[in-house]
Design a protein around this motif. Structure first.
Motif, PDB file in Angstrom:
ATOM      1  N   GLY A  12      50.133  36.495  22.250  1.00 31.62           N
ATOM      2  CA  GLY A  12      49.865  37.809  22.835  1.00 31.62           C
ATOM      3  C   GLY A  12      48.844  37.798  23.940  1.00 31.62           C
ATOM      4  N   ASP A  13      48.150  36.642  24.138  1.00 30.88           N
ATOM      5  CA  ASP A  13      47.150  36.548  25.197  1.00 30.88           C
ATOM      6  C   ASP A  13      47.801  36.447  26.571  1.00 30.88           C
ATOM      7  N   LEU A  14      47.144  37.040  27.543  1.00 31.36           N
ATOM      8  CA  LEU A  14      47.463  36.851  28.960  1.00 31.36           C
ATOM      9  C   LEU A  14      46.279  36.124  29.564  1.00 31.36           C
ATOM     10  N   VAL A  15      46.523  34.953  30.151  1.00 30.37           N
ATOM     11  CA  VAL A  15      45.437  34.065  30.582  1.00 30.37           C
ATOM     12  C   VAL A  15      45.533  33.814  32.088  1.00 30.37           C
ATOM     13  N   LEU A  16      44.429  33.993  32.784  1.00 28.38           N
ATOM     14  CA  LEU A  16      44.338  33.671  34.216  1.00 28.38           C
ATOM     15  C   LEU A  16      43.596  32.356  34.383  1.00 28.38           C
ATOM     16  N   THR A  17      44.140  31.450  35.229  1.00 26.15           N
ATOM     17  CA  THR A  17      43.412  30.238  35.623  1.00 26.15           C
ATOM     18  C   THR A  17      43.199  30.281  37.130  1.00 26.15           C
ATOM     19  N   LYS A  18      41.928  30.239  37.553  1.00 28.42           N
ATOM     20  CA  LYS A  18      41.669  30.353  38.986  1.00 28.42           C
ATOM     21  C   LYS A  18      40.335  29.726  39.353  1.00 28.42           C
ATOM     22  N   ALA A  19      40.349  28.932  40.420  1.00 24.58           N
ATOM     23  CA  ALA A  19      39.147  28.315  40.990  1.00 24.58           C
ATOM     24  C   ALA A  19      39.528  27.746  42.340  1.00 24.58           C
ATOM     25  N   SER A  20      38.541  27.266  43.077  1.00 23.30           N
ATOM     26  CA  SER A  20      38.861  26.590  44.340  1.00 23.30           C
ATOM     27  C   SER A  20      39.739  25.373  44.077  1.00 23.30           C
ATOM     28  N   VAL A  39      42.381  37.017  29.082  1.00 24.09           N
ATOM     29  CA  VAL A  39      41.384  35.949  29.160  1.00 24.09           C
ATOM     30  C   VAL A  39      41.380  35.408  30.587  1.00 24.09           C
ATOM     31  N   ALA A  40      40.210  35.293  31.181  1.00 24.23           N
ATOM     32  CA  ALA A  40      40.085  34.729  32.535  1.00 24.23           C
ATOM     33  C   ALA A  40      39.322  33.417  32.459  1.00 24.23           C
ATOM     34  N   ILE A  41      39.987  32.326  32.835  1.00 22.89           N
ATOM     35  CA  ILE A  41      39.353  31.009  32.907  1.00 22.89           C
ATOM     36  C   ILE A  41      39.054  30.743  34.376  1.00 22.89           C
ATOM     37  N   LEU A  42      37.785  30.790  34.735  1.00 19.19           N
ATOM     38  CA  LEU A  42      37.368  30.796  36.131  1.00 19.19           C
ATOM     39  C   LEU A  42      36.431  29.637  36.429  1.00 19.19           C
ATOM     40  N   GLY A  43      36.528  29.136  37.669  1.00 20.04           N
ATOM     41  CA  GLY A  43      35.674  28.037  38.099  1.00 20.04           C
ATOM     42  C   GLY A  43      35.033  28.323  39.436  1.00 20.04           C
ATOM     43  N   ALA A  44      34.559  27.280  40.050  1.00 25.73           N
ATOM     44  CA  ALA A  44      33.781  27.393  41.281  1.00 25.73           C
ATOM     45  C   ALA A  44      34.604  27.965  42.426  1.00 25.73           C
ATOM     46  N   MET A  45      33.927  28.778  43.245  1.00 22.68           N
ATOM     47  CA  MET A  45      34.440  29.224  44.539  1.00 22.68           C
ATOM     48  C   MET A  45      33.586  28.537  45.594  1.00 22.68           C
ATOM     49  N   ASN A  46      34.203  27.745  46.426  1.00 23.69           N
ATOM     50  CA  ASN A  46      33.449  26.892  47.349  1.00 23.69           C
ATOM     51  C   ASN A  46      33.172  27.562  48.694  1.00 23.69           C
ATOM     52  N   GLU A  47      32.250  26.960  49.446  1.00 17.09           N
ATOM     53  CA  GLU A  47      31.943  27.301  50.833  1.00 17.09           C
ATOM     54  C   GLU A  47      31.409  28.720  50.996  1.00 17.09           C
ATOM     55  N   ARG A  51      51.061  33.989  27.729  1.00 14.17           N
ATOM     56  CA  ARG A  51      51.445  34.016  29.143  1.00 14.17           C
ATOM     57  C   ARG A  51      50.261  33.556  29.998  1.00 14.17           C
ATOM     58  N   VAL A  52      50.563  32.698  30.960  1.00 12.65           N
ATOM     59  CA  VAL A  52      49.525  32.189  31.861  1.00 12.65           C
ATOM     60  C   VAL A  52      49.834  32.645  33.284  1.00 12.65           C
ATOM     61  N   LEU A  53      48.867  33.294  33.914  1.00 11.77           N
ATOM     62  CA  LEU A  53      48.957  33.618  35.328  1.00 11.77           C
ATOM     63  C   LEU A  53      48.254  32.484  36.069  1.00 11.77           C
ATOM     64  N   ASP A  54      49.046  31.534  36.531  1.00  6.44           N
ATOM     65  CA  ASP A  54      48.516  30.328  37.173  1.00  6.44           C
ATOM     66  C   ASP A  54      48.314  30.617  38.653  1.00  6.44           C
ATOM     67  N   ASP A  55      47.078  30.923  39.016  1.00  3.07           N
ATOM     68  CA  ASP A  55      46.726  31.216  40.407  1.00  3.07           C
ATOM     69  C   ASP A  55      45.685  30.200  40.865  1.00  3.07           C
TER      70      ASP A  55
END
Length: 456
Positions: free
Chosen positions: A433-441, A360-368, A331-335
């Motif tokens: 069985g993984d729950l994955v978050l994708t989030k960045a600016s 699992v949290a896949i995280l990137g840059a937060m801008n400004e 499952r992917v929590l696409d935010d």
């Protein structure tokens, strides 16, 4: 869009009719030659990288008959067309937007805030739609150009319009408020987005408050008083202020919040002696406060709590906001739409409240975020590690601090320089069985990672 005449355009923009017929009409407004349609007014905007006057000949060859220009030489390519010359085409577009909103006579609610404005705008739309024919923005349009393009999709059959007003610098919301003149405005919060441009949260607060610059006694400001800078006692304008929050002293009191992870949120809302339970089918406990703000705004137009609850039951958020997607048992929590420290933490809490074999949290840059950029990324990494995330994946240089924070808090963490470096590793990193978050600016396009996971 209702048809408007060339004479109306000239009068609204203060322009000069160089050629054409005053009684001719337009039935749409366009700023992009690639999507021009017959009957549109083509507005030749001057952008940072492109001058749309270069494309007026192309639009004319596609059948364009009406043009708003600021360079008189462009008229030479426009034989047999209605050509209106103004000093500034963007200012002309905005003046025409102001005129058109008055012409169609809709009620107007505008939403701004550092985090949650689009979600709250969507909530306002769904609630209002229980009682009124309502218009809302196309996509995520909330800017000098986006708001006009939204407004020109409305027509006089609409009774209400909900608008979103965004900013990067001081003065921008002032211009948007001047153009739209909402009767009711909502400020969701004052966060740390745009610190790089504005320097302090106090300056961000002042910039958000520009939404009231044209308010008078008949106007209403709705604020989230759970935000430390949004307090009724700080506001001294000649207009009504309505508060929402969780302390029990606000006009709209949120209580009994139950975070059901990906299944949504329930809460109780009390106002004017009436209490009602609400259920949102979108994740994120923070959305309880957003919903309270939306209910308060719509109540100014006679929408009842029961109608609000029914509208929120139908809520679907715009774009890549807390969208749940699933493939091959993952499952992917696409935010992926955008990210700030508070919104990342909120998404992590949603993950924490959702049963999963591994998070699992896949995280990137937060801008400004200005000078605090490294510290705030580090803090997010630690927070993820301390709130149920088993593996943190950081992508691109700013996210190196997220990885460091997660590791120092005892969490497994990996770093990749680019998204493309991650893709070959996904089959090995993720499992059923993984729950994955994708989030960045938004500029990082992390929805592409979600697509890779889902599509294999």
């Amino acid at each position: 869009m209702d048809a408007i005449t060339i004479r109306e355009i000239v009068d609204a923009t203060g322009g000069q009719l160089l050629a054409g017929k005053e009684d001719a009409v337009v039935t749409g407004v366009c700023t992009d030659s690639r999507i021009f349609q017959q009957g549109d007014l083509f507005v030749a905007l001057l952008g940072e990288n492109t001058d749309a006057h270069r494309f007026v000949r192309q639009v004319a060859e596609q059948g364009g008959k009406t043009f708003l220009i600021s360079e008189s030489d462009a008229a030479e390519a426009l034989a047999d067309a209605n050509v209106i010359l103004v000093r500034d085409t963007l200012a002309g577009l905005q003046a025409l937007t102001h005129y058109y909103l008055d012409k169609i006579g809709v009620g107007k609610i505008a939403v701004t805030g550092s985090v949650g404005k689009t979600s709250t705008r969507d909530m306002v739309y769904y609630i209002l739609s229980e009682k009124y024919k309502t218009g809302r923005p196309i996509k995520n349009y909330n800017s000098d150009v986006g708001i006009p393009l939204t407004v020109f999709t409305f027509d006089s059959t609409m009774e209400m319009a909900v608008l979103e007003e965004g900013m990067e610098h001081a003065g921008e919301i002032h211009r948007l408020a001047d153009m739209t003149r909402p009767e009711v405005a909502v400020i969701t919060n004052v966060g740390i987005s745009h610190l790089e441009n504005l320097g302090s949260r106090e300056n961000i607060y002042r910039a958000k408050m520009e939404i009231t610059d044209f308010f008078g006694r008949d106007n209403v400001l709705i604020i989230n008083e759970s935000c430390d800078l949004l307090k009724r006692s700080r506001i001294h304008g000649d207009y009504k202020v309505i508060t929402a929050g969780e302390t029990g002293t606000e006009d709209y009191v949120v209580s009994d919040i139950r975070d059901m992870g990906l299944e949504g949120v329930s809460f109780t809302l009390t106002a004017g002696g009436e209490s009602r339970e609400f259920r949102l089918n979108v994740p994120g406990a923070h959305n309880a406060l957003n919903a309270a703000l939306a209910v308060a705004a719509c109540a100014q137009y006679g929408v009842t709590m029961d109608q609000a609850a029914e509208g929120l039951r139908k809520l679907q958020l715009t774009g890549k906001r807390l969208k749940v997607r699933e493939a091959r048992g993952i499952r992917v929590l696409d935010d992926s739409y955008n990210a700030a420290p508070d919104s990342v933490k909120s998404a992590v809490r949603t993950m924490e409240a959702t049963p999963a074999e591994r998070r699992v949290a896949i995280l990137g840059a937060m801008n400004e975020l200005g000078d605090d950029t490294p510290a705030l990324h580090y803090e997010v990494g630690r927070y993820a590690a301390e709130h149920g995330i088993s593996l943190v994946v950081g992508i691109e240089p700013k996210a190196a601090e997220i990885v460091r924070g997660a590791r120092e808090a005892g969490c497994d963490a990996l770093y990749f320089d680019e998204k493309e470096d991650l893709y070959p590793e996904l089959p090995k990193l993720l499992k059923e069985g993984d729950l994955v978050l994708t989030k960045a600016s938004m500029t990082r396009h992390f929805w592409e990672i979600a697509d890779k996971i889902i599509n294999g």
